[in-house]
Every structure is written in structure tokens, then in C-alpha cells.
Design a protein around this motif. Structure first.
Motif, PDB file in Angstrom:
ATOM      1  N   VAL A   1       0.845  -1.189   0.000  1.00 36.77           N
ATOM      2  CA  VAL A   1       0.000   0.000   0.000  1.00 36.77           C
ATOM      3  C   VAL A   1       0.883   1.241   0.000  1.00 36.77           C
ATOM      4  CG1 VAL A   1      -1.956  -1.080   1.173  1.00 36.77           C
ATOM      5  CG2 VAL A   1      -0.140   0.007   2.541  1.00 36.77           C
ATOM      6  N   ALA A   2       0.261   2.374  -0.317  1.00 41.28           N
ATOM      7  CA  ALA A   2       0.863   3.688  -0.131  1.00 41.28           C
ATOM      8  C   ALA A   2      -0.058   4.471   0.796  1.00 41.28           C
ATOM      9  CB  ALA A   2       1.009   4.400  -1.471  1.00 41.28           C
ATOM     10  N   THR A   3       0.493   5.495   1.433  1.00 37.90           N
ATOM     11  CA  THR A   3      -0.340   6.308   2.328  1.00 37.90           C
ATOM     12  C   THR A   3      -0.623   7.643   1.645  1.00 37.90           C
ATOM     13  OG1 THR A   3       1.657   7.090   3.487  1.00 37.90           O
ATOM     14  CG2 THR A   3       0.485   5.207   4.425  1.00 37.90           C
ATOM     15  N   PRO A   4      -1.892   8.062   1.597  1.00 37.99           N
ATOM     16  CA  PRO A   4      -2.253   9.289   0.882  1.00 37.99           C
ATOM     17  C   PRO A   4      -1.918  10.546   1.664  1.00 37.99           C
ATOM     18  CG  PRO A   4      -4.187   8.344   1.902  1.00 37.99           C
ATOM     19  CD  PRO A   4      -3.062   7.389   2.169  1.00 37.99           C
ATOM     20  N   VAL A   5      -2.222  11.675   1.071  1.00 32.59           N
ATOM     21  CA  VAL A   5      -1.982  12.969   1.697  1.00 32.59           C
ATOM     22  C   VAL A   5      -2.647  13.027   3.080  1.00 32.59           C
ATOM     23  CG1 VAL A   5      -4.020  13.990   0.589  1.00 32.59           C
ATOM     24  CG2 VAL A   5      -2.155  15.465   1.344  1.00 32.59           C
ATOM     25  N   ASP A   6      -1.923  13.571   4.035  1.00 33.03           N
ATOM     26  CA  ASP A   6      -2.416  13.784   5.402  1.00 33.03           C
ATOM     27  C   ASP A   6      -2.802  12.489   6.121  1.00 33.03           C
ATOM     28  OD1 ASP A   6      -2.080  16.522   5.057  1.00 33.03           O
ATOM     29  OD2 ASP A   6      -4.147  16.838   4.395  1.00 33.03           O
ATOM     30  N   TRP A   7      -2.309  11.359   5.634  1.00 34.09           N
ATOM     31  CA  TRP A   7      -2.616  10.074   6.274  1.00 34.09           C
ATOM     32  C   TRP A   7      -2.156  10.083   7.719  1.00 34.09           C
ATOM     33  CZ3 TRP A   7       0.782   6.492   8.448  1.00 34.09           C
ATOM     34  CH2 TRP A   7       0.236   5.232   8.767  1.00 34.09           C
ATOM     35  N   GLU A   8      -2.948   9.484   8.571  1.00 40.84           N
ATOM     36  CA  GLU A   8      -2.585   9.237   9.963  1.00 40.84           C
ATOM     37  C   GLU A   8      -2.750   7.749  10.241  1.00 40.84           C
ATOM     38  OE1 GLU A   8      -1.421  11.401  12.080  1.00 40.84           O
ATOM     39  OE2 GLU A   8      -1.866  13.333  11.123  1.00 40.84           O
ATOM     40  N   LYS A   9      -1.995   7.244  11.217  1.00 40.04           N
ATOM     41  CA  LYS A   9      -2.045   5.823  11.555  1.00 40.04           C
ATOM     42  C   LYS A   9      -3.487   5.391  11.812  1.00 40.04           C
ATOM     43  CE  LYS A   9       0.339   2.452  14.488  1.00 40.04           C
ATOM     44  NZ  LYS A   9       1.335   2.290  15.578  1.00 40.04           N
ATOM     45  N   GLY A  10      -3.907   4.312  11.143  1.00 39.21           N
ATOM     46  CA  GLY A  10      -5.272   3.819  11.252  1.00 39.21           C
ATOM     47  C   GLY A  10      -6.173   4.282  10.117  1.00 39.21           C
ATOM     48  N   GLY A  11      -5.694   5.249   9.339  1.00 35.38           N
ATOM     49  CA  GLY A  11      -6.493   5.774   8.234  1.00 35.38           C
ATOM     50  C   GLY A  11      -6.432   4.888   7.000  1.00 35.38           C
TER      51      GLY A  11
ATOM     52  N   VAL B   1      -4.090   1.274  -2.668  1.00 37.40           N
ATOM     53  CA  VAL B   1      -3.501   0.096  -3.305  1.00 37.40           C
ATOM     54  C   VAL B   1      -2.460   0.576  -4.317  1.00 37.40           C
ATOM     55  CG1 VAL B   1      -3.969  -1.956  -4.694  1.00 37.40           C
ATOM     56  CG2 VAL B   1      -5.666  -1.161  -3.016  1.00 37.40           C
ATOM     57  N   LEU B   2      -1.295  -0.049  -4.311  1.00 34.92           N
ATOM     58  CA  LEU B   2      -0.242   0.356  -5.247  1.00 34.92           C
ATOM     59  C   LEU B   2      -0.710   0.175  -6.692  1.00 34.92           C
ATOM     60  CD1 LEU B   2       2.923  -1.149  -3.503  1.00 34.92           C
ATOM     61  CD2 LEU B   2       2.183   1.245  -3.531  1.00 34.92           C
ATOM     62  N   PRO B   3      -0.354   1.112  -7.566  1.00 36.33           N
ATOM     63  CA  PRO B   3      -0.863   1.089  -8.945  1.00 36.33           C
ATOM     64  C   PRO B   3      -0.542  -0.184  -9.734  1.00 36.33           C
ATOM     65  CG  PRO B   3       0.131   3.214  -8.458  1.00 36.33           C
ATOM     66  CD  PRO B   3       0.448   2.303  -7.301  1.00 36.33           C
ATOM     67  N   HIS B   4       0.617  -0.822  -9.434  1.00 38.68           N
ATOM     68  CA  HIS B   4       0.996  -1.993 -10.241  1.00 38.68           C
ATOM     69  C   HIS B   4       0.285  -3.276  -9.793  1.00 38.68           C
ATOM     70  CE1 HIS B   4       3.787  -2.477  -6.800  1.00 38.68           C
ATOM     71  NE2 HIS B   4       3.699  -3.777  -7.076  1.00 38.68           N
ATOM     72  N   ILE B   5      -0.471  -3.227  -8.699  1.00 39.31           N
ATOM     73  CA  ILE B   5      -1.193  -4.413  -8.227  1.00 39.31           C
ATOM     74  C   ILE B   5      -2.474  -4.581  -9.043  1.00 39.31           C
ATOM     75  CG2 ILE B   5      -2.313  -5.502  -6.239  1.00 39.31           C
ATOM     76  CD1 ILE B   5       0.682  -5.187  -5.883  1.00 39.31           C
ATOM     77  N   LYS B   6      -2.606  -5.726  -9.703  1.00 41.35           N
ATOM     78  CA  LYS B   6      -3.806  -6.005 -10.492  1.00 41.35           C
ATOM     79  C   LYS B   6      -4.997  -6.218  -9.549  1.00 41.35           C
ATOM     80  CE  LYS B   6      -1.451  -6.043 -14.357  1.00 41.35           C
ATOM     81  NZ  LYS B   6      -1.561  -4.906 -15.297  1.00 41.35           N
ATOM     82  N   SER B   7      -6.184  -5.949 -10.068  1.00 42.31           N
ATOM     83  CA  SER B   7      -7.388  -6.034  -9.234  1.00 42.31           C
ATOM     84  C   SER B   7      -7.587  -7.413  -8.636  1.00 42.31           C
ATOM     85  CB  SER B   7      -8.620  -5.629 -10.049  1.00 42.31           C
ATOM     86  OG  SER B   7      -8.566  -4.248 -10.351  1.00 42.31           O
ATOM     87  N   GLU B   8      -7.309  -8.464  -9.404  1.00 50.18           N
ATOM     88  CA  GLU B   8      -7.493  -9.824  -8.875  1.00 50.18           C
ATOM     89  C   GLU B   8      -6.544 -10.085  -7.720  1.00 50.18           C
ATOM     90  OE1 GLU B   8      -9.885 -12.009  -9.528  1.00 50.18           O
ATOM     91  OE2 GLU B   8     -10.696 -10.349 -10.726  1.00 50.18           O
TER      92      GLU B   8
END
Length: 220
Positions: A171-181, A185-192
Motif C-alpha cells: 500500500v501507499a499512504t495518501p496525503v495527510d494520512w494518519e495511523k489507522g487511516g 492500493v499500489l498502482p501496479h497491483i492487479k485487481s485480482e
């Protein structure tokens, strides 16, 4: 200058707890090395006091703090009394080392000199550098603050939480992310694959391009 992903230099230094070899001192822990313009200066005193109070939180994350200032060990030891007094710290032993870098050798090696702020002798002060080093001795984050601006250690703890989380999960953490938020999903991860990796599910954000690259999932 050390770049992200580089092995952090294994320097030797005199500190308030004796001589150390940095990699040996770090052991299997992560580390945060933060530098200061000078002993007995107001902003630095607030910062070292704050970190002393935060040591339990760093320990929870398996992170060792270590400070650096371009003064002598005897100066550091006197300064520690002021740091403890300012923070109302009723402790006998200061909870982390302070490196003595009177020669500025480490400040030069690590690119920590502030070209604008000078001391009373006209020498450049050490800027407020932050280096976060992982247990493999790789530099994972660096921040350079000017000498006149104090750091936000809540932000530094937030970044450490993000690094630890994203090392373990895809995973990546978005803008202003705080622990527990929520995370992304990383862009290269396929939906399946994402369906298997994130049993709590994920949702795609609709954007004008029609590309489903923004996928939100609860923190793993």
C-alpha cells in the motif's frame, strides 16, 4: 550527500554515552539522526526535550534516536541539564546520545551545513537535518530544515509509521494520512491480486480520465 536507498555511512563518533560505531550502535533497529546548529540555543533545546519525551514512542517502533551538534562532549553534558529542566524531565540518565562534531566532519560528510546561518565566528551552522535509517542501514527519508525553523516530531513519527506499514504491505499512504487511516492500493497491483491481498476490500475512485488508478482500502 547520501541519497535515498543508499547505505548510510558507518561513521565513528564521540557521544555523550561514549565512542560509537554507528552501524554497531544501530544494531537491528531503525534509527533517526537529527542535527542541531549549536548547544545552548533556544529552538534546539525545545527539540531535544521533545524527543526525550517521545523516546517510548520511538522504542515502540524499534527506532533509536541520536542527536548531533557541533560542540564538545563537556558542552553537551552541561546542555543536557538545561534540556531536562526545560522539559520538566525528572530523569537521571538522558535517554539518547548526542554526537560531538566540533570539527564539522560529519556535518560536511552528510551535507548538513546551512549556507545562510553563521555562528559568532562566521562558520556555517549545522541545519536541522533529519535522517531516518532502516535496519538494513539504508537511508529511507531525509528532511532539511533551516536553522531558524524547529521540526515537527509528530510528522516524523507519522512518516515512520508510513514507512513501517508500506514496507510490510503493498500500500501507499495518501496525503495527510494518519495511523489507522485508509490507504491506497499500489498502482501496479492487479485487481485480482488486490482482492486476495486486501480481504477488507477496496473501492475505486471515479475520475474524469476513466482510469481506475485510485483505489482505497482500509489500513491492513
Amino acid at each position: 550527500m547520501v541519497n535515498l536507498g543508499d547505505e548510510f555511512p558507518n561513521f565513528e563518533a564521540e557521544t555523550t554515552v561514549g565512542k560509537i560505531s554507528f552501524h554497531d550502535w544501530l544494531g537491528d533497529s531503525w534509527g533517526i539522526l537529527f542535527s542541531h546548529p549549536s548547544d545552548f540555543t533556544p529552538v534546539c533545546t525545545t527539540e531535544l526535550s521533545r524527543v526525550a519525551k517521545l523516546v517510548p514512542q520511538f522504542e515502540e517502533r524499534n527506532v533509536k534516536p541520536i542527536a548531533l551538534s557541533c560542540n564538545s562532549i563537556s558542552s553537551h553534558l552541561q546542555w543536557i541539564d538545561d534540556i531536562k529542566s526545560y522539559g520538566g524531565l525528572s530523569i537521571k540518565n538522558f535517554p539518547y546520545p548526542i554526537i560531538a562534531d566540533e570539527s564539522r566532519d560529519l556535518a560536511v560528510l552528510l551535507g548538513m551545513l546551512d549556507p545562510v546561518e553563521k555562528d559568532s565566528d562566521g562558520l556555517p551552522l549545522t541545519c536541522r537535518s533529519v535522517f531516518i535509517i532502516d535496519s538494513a542501514k539504508k537511508l529511507r527519508l531525509s528532511i532539511l530544515y533551516p536553522a531558524t525553523t524547529g521540526r515537527n516530531f509528530n510528522e516524523i513519527l507519522r512518516v515512520i509509521d508510513s514507512l513501517l506499514l508500506t514496507d510490510k504491505h503493498k500500500v501507499a499512504t495518501p496525503v495527510d494520512w494518519e495511523k489507522g487511516g485508509d490507504c491506497m492500493v499500489l498502482p501496479h497491483i492487479k485487481s485480482e491480486e488486490a482482492k486476495e491481498l486486501f480481504p477488507k476490500g477496496f473501492s475505486s475512485v471515479i475520475v474524469p480520465s476513466g482510469k481506475a488508478y485510485i483505489r482505497i482500502t482500509p489500513q491492513p
